[in-house]
Design an enzyme around this catalytic site. Structure first.
Site, PDB file in Angstrom:
ATOM      1  N   TYR A  33       0.973  -1.290  -0.051  1.00  0.00           N
ATOM      2  CA  TYR A  33      -0.095  -0.173  -0.064  1.00  0.00           C
ATOM      3  C   TYR A  33       0.996   1.281   0.033  1.00  0.00           C
ATOM      4  O   TYR A  33       2.182   0.923   0.137  1.00  0.00           O
ATOM      5  CB  TYR A  33      -1.130  -0.173   1.146  1.00  0.00           C
ATOM      6  N   ARG A  52       8.241   4.056  -4.691  1.00  0.00           N
ATOM      7  CA  ARG A  52       8.256   3.029  -3.615  1.00  0.00           C
ATOM      8  C   ARG A  52       7.176   1.678  -4.040  1.00  0.00           C
ATOM      9  O   ARG A  52       7.534   0.714  -3.429  1.00  0.00           O
ATOM     10  CB  ARG A  52       8.081   3.575  -2.460  1.00  0.00           C
ATOM     11  N   ARG A 101      -8.130 -20.588  -0.583  1.00  0.00           N
ATOM     12  CA  ARG A 101      -7.116 -20.251   0.429  1.00  0.00           C
ATOM     13  C   ARG A 101      -5.893 -21.207  -0.114  1.00  0.00           C
ATOM     14  O   ARG A 101      -6.088 -22.250   0.256  1.00  0.00           O
ATOM     15  CB  ARG A 101      -7.531 -20.287   1.889  1.00  0.00           C
ATOM     16  N   LYS A 150       6.396  -2.365   1.860  1.00  0.00           N
ATOM     17  CA  LYS A 150       5.253  -1.438   2.634  1.00  0.00           C
ATOM     18  C   LYS A 150       4.190  -2.388   2.371  1.00  0.00           C
ATOM     19  O   LYS A 150       3.117  -2.317   1.715  1.00  0.00           O
ATOM     20  CB  LYS A 150       5.078  -0.261   1.940  1.00  0.00           C
ATOM     21  N   GLU A 182      12.226   2.459  14.221  1.00  0.00           N
ATOM     22  CA  GLU A 182      11.384   3.648  13.847  1.00  0.00           C
ATOM     23  C   GLU A 182       9.910   3.618  14.673  1.00  0.00           C
ATOM     24  O   GLU A 182       9.968   2.917  15.605  1.00  0.00           O
ATOM     25  CB  GLU A 182      11.125   3.617  12.294  1.00  0.00           C
ATOM     26  N   LEU A 206      11.061   1.261   7.290  1.00  0.00           N
ATOM     27  CA  LEU A 206      10.649   1.651   5.826  1.00  0.00           C
ATOM     28  C   LEU A 206      11.322   2.696   5.206  1.00  0.00           C
ATOM     29  O   LEU A 206      11.721   3.836   6.266  1.00  0.00           O
ATOM     30  CB  LEU A 206       9.023   1.936   6.160  1.00  0.00           C
TER      31      LEU A 206
HETATM   32  N1  PMP Z   1       7.815   3.746   8.991  1.00  0.00           N
HETATM   33  C1  PMP Z   1       6.548   3.391   9.041  1.00  0.00           C
HETATM   34  C2  PMP Z   1       6.619   1.944   9.734  1.00  0.00           C
HETATM   35  C3  PMP Z   1       5.650   3.652   8.366  1.00  0.00           C
HETATM   36  O1  PMP Z   1       4.260   2.980   8.569  1.00  0.00           O
HETATM   37  C4  PMP Z   1       5.460   4.941   7.548  1.00  0.00           C
HETATM   38  C5  PMP Z   1       4.097   5.545   7.093  1.00  0.00           C
HETATM   39  N2  PMP Z   1       3.938   4.842   6.015  1.00  0.00           N
HETATM   40  C6  PMP Z   1       6.743   5.535   7.931  1.00  0.00           C
HETATM   41  C7  PMP Z   1       7.746   5.024   8.239  1.00  0.00           C
HETATM   42  C8  PMP Z   1       6.935   6.999   6.960  1.00  0.00           C
HETATM   43  O2  PMP Z   1       6.830   6.780   5.613  1.00  0.00           O
HETATM   44  P1  PMP Z   1       6.318   7.788   4.611  1.00  0.00           P
HETATM   45  O3  PMP Z   1       7.043   9.151   4.782  1.00  0.00           O
HETATM   46  O4  PMP Z   1       6.527   7.513   3.205  1.00  0.00           O
HETATM   47  O5  PMP Z   1       4.955   7.940   4.886  1.00  0.00           O
END
Ligand code: PMP
Length: 286
Positions: A33, A52, A101, A150, A182, A206
């Site tokens: 997503y 991405r 499934r 993601k 993070e 991410l």
């Molecule tokens: N880390 C994680 C785990 C996230 O879910 C997000 C938001 N999608 C981010 C970092 C920040 O990424 P972005 O700046 O692309 O929204």
């Protein structure tokens, strides 16, 4: 007001958009997503989010024929049909309907499921939280090890946000092997003696689109950036902290695990970076 959502080539009222119970996204969380902000009816960071998305899909061997121009046309149509001035566009691509499934991927040629919907957030850029700052708790990082992809596997981040809420705080920071990875849905930074410190890119986090742009803008503004892991103790002893994400831009963090950061108030670096980020991303919005 009923929204118009996008599902596999059609624009439908939200209650008419239906996805199979056998969809891989539903039974296997086999889906990726993106969330993109809209300010003044324009899409922020479009190229970054599409790059991405392509990377996430390539890492999972997912196939989708839509081009960058197709995606842009769909995003713009979603803004127009939903009269979106400030808010978010959510986009999800799943490996499609496997018809049953099964852990194995469905046969080649199974079309992906593509969904987009909008979320109106009037006042998104003027969030009062950005003036007060937010408070976070730390929590062990129990997610899988490919956090650079993601995917919609968001149960643990949901649990982390619920733990923060139960503790009376706003969000959670993940910690692994003694270092912050993070935030539950954002990239995190501390500021010490004028230096901006944030974890380097790897499969542990991410690769935030907001992060990439923010570091570029900070560098242009002659700010010093150190890409390395930091601990909760270091965050608690920092002058400032903040996080970045597409939906919150730059958000000051004023407390970690009960300890005030710096003065316990929003600091000048986070404030300036938020201003720069909002200015620059509005300029490049399409
Ligand atoms: N880390 C994680 C785990 C996230 O879910 C997000 C938001 N999608 C981010 C970092 C920040 O990424 P972005 O700046 O692309 O929204």
């Amino acid at each position: 007001m009923s929204r118009t959502v996008y599902l596999n080539g059609e624009y439908l009222p939200e209650d008419e958009a239906k996805v199979s119970v056998f969809d891989r996204g539903f039974v296997m969380a086999d889906a990726v997503y993106e969330v993109t902000s809209v300010l003044g009816g324009k899409i922020l960071e479009f190229e970054g989010h599409m790059a991405r998305l392509a990377r996430s899909m390539a890492e999972l061997e997912m196939v989708c024929d839509l081009t960058r121009d197709d995606w842009l046309a769909i995003h713009r149509e979603m803004v127009a049909r939903n009269d979106l001035d400030e808010g978010l566009i959510y986009l999800q691509v799943t490996r499609g309907n496997a018809g049953d499934r099964d852990f194995h991927y469905p046969p080649e040629g199974t079309p992906p499921t593509i969904v987009l919907f909008t979320q109106a957030k009037p006042g998104l850029a003027d969030d009062p939280k950005a003036k007060k700052g937010i408070k976070v708790i730390s929590i062990p990082d129990l997610r899988w090890s490919r956090r650079d992809i993601k995917t919609v596997q968001l149960l643990y981040p949901s649990m982390a946000k619920m733990a923060a809420e139960k503790a009376g705080k706003d969000d959670a920071w993940f910690v692994e092997d003694g270092f912050v990875t993070e935030g539950s849905s954002n990239n995190v930074y501390i500021v010490k003696d004028g230096r901006i410190i944030t974890r380097q890119l790897s499969t542990d986090i991410l690769h935030g689109i907001t992060r990439a742009s923010l570091l570029k803008y900070a560098e242009s503004a002659q700010m010093v950036i150190e890409e390395r892991p930091f601990t909760i103790a270091e965050a608690q002893a920092a002058d400032e902290a903040f996080y970045t994400s597409a939906s919150a831009f730059v958000m000051p963090v004023v407390e970690v695990d009960g300890a005030a950061i710096g003065t316990g108030k929003v600091g000048p670096v986070a404030t300036r970076l938020r201003e720069i980020y909002l200015d620059e991303s509005r300029k490049s919005a399409i």
